[in-house]
Scaffold this active site. Structure first.
Site, PDB file in Angstrom:
ATOM      1  N   ARG A 265     -19.091 -26.269  35.464  1.00  0.00           N
ATOM      2  CA  ARG A 265     -17.651 -26.176  35.199  1.00  0.00           C
ATOM      3  C   ARG A 265     -17.035 -25.322  36.291  1.00  0.00           C
ATOM      4  NH1 ARG A 265     -14.384 -24.389  29.735  1.00  0.00           N
ATOM      5  NH2 ARG A 265     -15.434 -22.375  30.010  1.00  0.00           N
TER       6      ARG A 265
ATOM      7  N   GLU B 136      -6.951 -29.227  26.739  1.00  0.00           N
ATOM      8  CA  GLU B 136      -6.956 -28.046  25.878  1.00  0.00           C
ATOM      9  C   GLU B 136      -5.555 -27.512  25.593  1.00  0.00           C
ATOM     10  OE1 GLU B 136      -9.549 -25.247  27.844  1.00  0.00           O
ATOM     11  OE2 GLU B 136      -9.244 -26.278  29.740  1.00  0.00           O
TER      12      GLU B 136
ATOM     13  N   ASP C  61      -8.730 -22.851  23.704  1.00  0.00           N
ATOM     14  CA  ASP C  61      -7.414 -22.847  24.335  1.00  0.00           C
ATOM     15  C   ASP C  61      -6.413 -23.688  23.558  1.00  0.00           C
ATOM     16  OD1 ASP C  61      -7.284 -21.281  26.939  1.00  0.00           O
ATOM     17  OD2 ASP C  61      -9.143 -22.368  27.219  1.00  0.00           O
TER      18      ASP C  61
ATOM     19  N   ASP D 196     -21.794 -30.412  46.482  1.00  0.00           N
ATOM     20  CA  ASP D 196     -22.714 -30.172  47.590  1.00  0.00           C
ATOM     21  C   ASP D 196     -23.886 -29.290  47.172  1.00  0.00           C
ATOM     22  OD1 ASP D 196     -21.269 -31.768  49.278  1.00  0.00           O
ATOM     23  OD2 ASP D 196     -20.458 -30.152  50.510  1.00  0.00           O
TER      24      ASP D 196
ATOM     25  N   HIS E 234     -15.127 -18.987  33.136  1.00  0.00           N
ATOM     26  CA  HIS E 234     -15.020 -17.711  32.422  1.00  0.00           C
ATOM     27  C   HIS E 234     -16.218 -16.793  32.641  1.00  0.00           C
ATOM     28  CE1 HIS E 234     -11.327 -18.769  30.445  1.00  0.00           C
ATOM     29  NE2 HIS E 234     -11.849 -19.877  29.948  1.00  0.00           N
TER      30      HIS E 234
END
Length: 257
Positions: A73, A152, A178, A87, A48
């Protein structure tokens, strides 16, 4: 020389409480400020917040100097997104919107090198291997990667025990915002029905021996979740702290004439 020890993964495995904070401002400066505040883990949010790959990299580089664990995230559970995060040097990834045990199992594969998984091999170019200066990185990286899956929705919570039980899932994170929307309480994660669902999920996750976590800025609910068994709890965000503190400071002065 082996892959760096993932202390956050070890702490979760030992059920040691970890208090965290969300990073959404995309700034290495604010990340560093938060790193010195005593939190155990900080989430660099790519779902987000406008955290692109260079922004994530700069924050990971800054946080490496401090005793705090960075969690990335991803936008979604795409294999290539997870590969990029790993990575870059993130050892723990949080993947949103995980609905089934089968989806969780595929995410486990995405975080592991073959033959255990399908993570692409490009460690010679990666910060994760210190640019190929960790000789045994490929052989040891799998053991130090932590996968946190985020549930969620009502359908995900109906299978939360099965999702948590998937081998290679290191923790299950409940998304109250959510979940509230899916339950018909858009914008109101504090609704009693949502709180009850969150607490029930925490109990289900811990019963199968996996750590449960969530994000809530409600102090009393955070403490209730910890008492119920939640092990990793994020208690706010850099954005939320900035908006609330700036508003509070301004409110103490007269309005402009």
């Amino acid at each position: 020389m082996t892959a760096h020890l993932n202390g956050f993964k070890a702490a979760l495995s030992a059920s040691k409480l970890q208090i965290g904070l969300w990073l959404g401002l995309t700034s290495p400066v604010t990340a560093e400020v938060c790193a010195t505040a005593g939190y155990d883990w900080l989430v660099i949010d790519g779902e987000h917040a406008p955290n692109d790959v260079p922004a994530m990299l700069s924050q990971l580089q800054v946080l490496a100097a401090y005793d705090v664990h960075p969690v990335v995230r991803t936008v979604a559970g795409e294999t290539w997104m997870i590969k990029q995060a790993l990575d870059l040097g993130a050892q723990t990834v949080l993947v949103p919107m995980v609905e089934t045990p089968e989806a969780a199992a595929e995410l486990v594969r995405a975080t592991r090198y073959p033959p255990m998984g399908c993570r692409g091999v490009g460690a010679a170019l990666a910060r994760a291997s210190r640019y190929n200066r960790i000789p045994d990185y490929l052989a040891t990286a799998n053991d130090q990667v932590a996968l946190i899956v985020q549930v969620e929705s009502r359908s995900a919570l109906a299978q939360v025990a099965e999702i948590a039980a998937v081998p290679g899932v290191d923790g299950v994170f409940i998304g109250p915002a959510d979940l509230a929307a899916d339950m018909g309480f858009l914008g109101d994660p504090s609704a009693p029905e949502v709180r009850a669902a969150v607490l029930s999920a925490i109990r289900a996750i811990t019963r199968v021996g996996k750590p449960a976590g969530l994000l809530t800025s409600d102090r009393s609910f955070a403490m209730e979740c910890i008492a119920e068994g939640a092990v990793f709890v994020a208690v706010g965000s850099d954005v939320g702290l900035l908006t609330s503190s700036t508003a509070a400071l301004r409110s103490g002065f007269p309005k402009s004439i």
